[in-house]
Design a protein around this motif. Sequence first.
Motif, short mmCIF file in Angstrom:
data_model
loop_
_atom_site.label_atom_id
_atom_site.label_comp_id
_atom_site.label_asym_id
_atom_site.label_seq_id
_atom_site.Cartn_x
_atom_site.Cartn_y
_atom_site.Cartn_z
N ASP A 142 0.85 -1.19 0.00
CA ASP A 142 0.00 0.00 0.00
C ASP A 142 0.89 1.25 0.00
O ASP A 142 1.72 1.42 0.90
CB ASP A 142 -0.89 -0.02 1.25
N PRO A 143 0.74 2.14 -0.98
CA PRO A 143 1.56 3.36 -0.99
C PRO A 143 1.41 4.19 0.28
O PRO A 143 2.34 4.92 0.65
CB PRO A 143 1.02 4.12 -2.21
N SER A 169 11.35 -8.68 -1.10
CA SER A 169 10.08 -8.98 -1.74
C SER A 169 9.82 -8.08 -2.95
O SER A 169 9.64 -6.87 -2.82
CB SER A 169 8.92 -8.80 -0.75
N GLN A 170 9.76 -8.71 -4.10
CA GLN A 170 9.38 -7.99 -5.31
C GLN A 170 7.96 -7.44 -5.18
O GLN A 170 7.68 -6.32 -5.58
CB GLN A 170 9.48 -8.94 -6.51
N TYR A 171 7.08 -8.25 -4.61
CA TYR A 171 5.66 -7.88 -4.51
C TYR A 171 5.43 -6.75 -3.51
O TYR A 171 4.75 -5.75 -3.83
CB TYR A 171 4.83 -9.09 -4.11
N HIS A 172 5.96 -6.89 -2.31
CA HIS A 172 5.67 -5.93 -1.25
C HIS A 172 6.49 -4.65 -1.32
O HIS A 172 6.08 -3.62 -0.78
CB HIS A 172 5.91 -6.57 0.13
N ASP A 173 7.67 -4.72 -1.93
CA ASP A 173 8.61 -3.61 -1.79
C ASP A 173 9.24 -3.10 -3.08
O ASP A 173 9.23 -1.89 -3.33
CB ASP A 173 9.76 -4.03 -0.85
N ILE A 174 9.83 -3.98 -3.86
CA ILE A 174 10.62 -3.52 -4.99
C ILE A 174 9.75 -2.87 -6.07
O ILE A 174 10.05 -1.78 -6.56
CB ILE A 174 11.47 -4.66 -5.58
N GLY A 175 8.64 -3.52 -6.41
CA GLY A 175 7.75 -2.96 -7.42
C GLY A 175 7.16 -1.63 -7.02
O GLY A 175 7.21 -0.65 -7.78
#
Length: 228
Positions: A142-143, A169-175
Amino acid sequence: MTFDVVGTLIDFEGGITGALAAIGREAGVAVDAEAALAHYRAARYMPEALRFPDDLSRVYGVIAPKLGLPTDARYGEQLLASVPGWKAFPDAPDALARLATRYRLIAMTNARRWAFEHFNRALGNPFYAAFTADDTGTEKPDPAFFEQVFAFVEKDGGTRGQILHVAQSQYHDIGISRKLGLTNCWIQRRHAQPGYGGTIEPESFTVPDFHFTSMAGLADAVESNRAA
């Protein structure tokens, strides 16, 4: 520097699979670690999921039948009770201590505050500030979670442009950090293993600004750059 904690600095996969293996030994059942993580991942992201890690007792009830483990509620509580003993990745405390001599370190975790306090001690209490799901009222990606950290940094005299966000985590953080304009660093903890383990798979892969397979690699690179 801002840091994801669970999965980047704390070995949550080892904590979960270790606790499940202990239950399995008691019940005479061998637990396949990767299968357990796949079931965990699916259960963890069900609509009725609770805050992490309180949700582990519910998750156990979902995954136990699939792993052939006993379904008694006490085993779910046993899994949850393992959290304070989860270990830091061996390289993490030293790397954080080295980085803390040069930067202000801020923790950003979807874990609840009670769990973070245990993790922080395991890491050597390296953080200048910390934001948990209890503090933000939301979870990454969540931004709004990130925006609360940005507000803190700006009130403290910095800017979001000065932040390096470090996570596995690509999903939670990197993206999401890329979408928000942050410089980011991917710590690929599962570099020697296939798949995403206990972490949800992203819709698409984000190429990070920096990429290491350990926190030690990041700390070494920072020190080498400063010495150059």
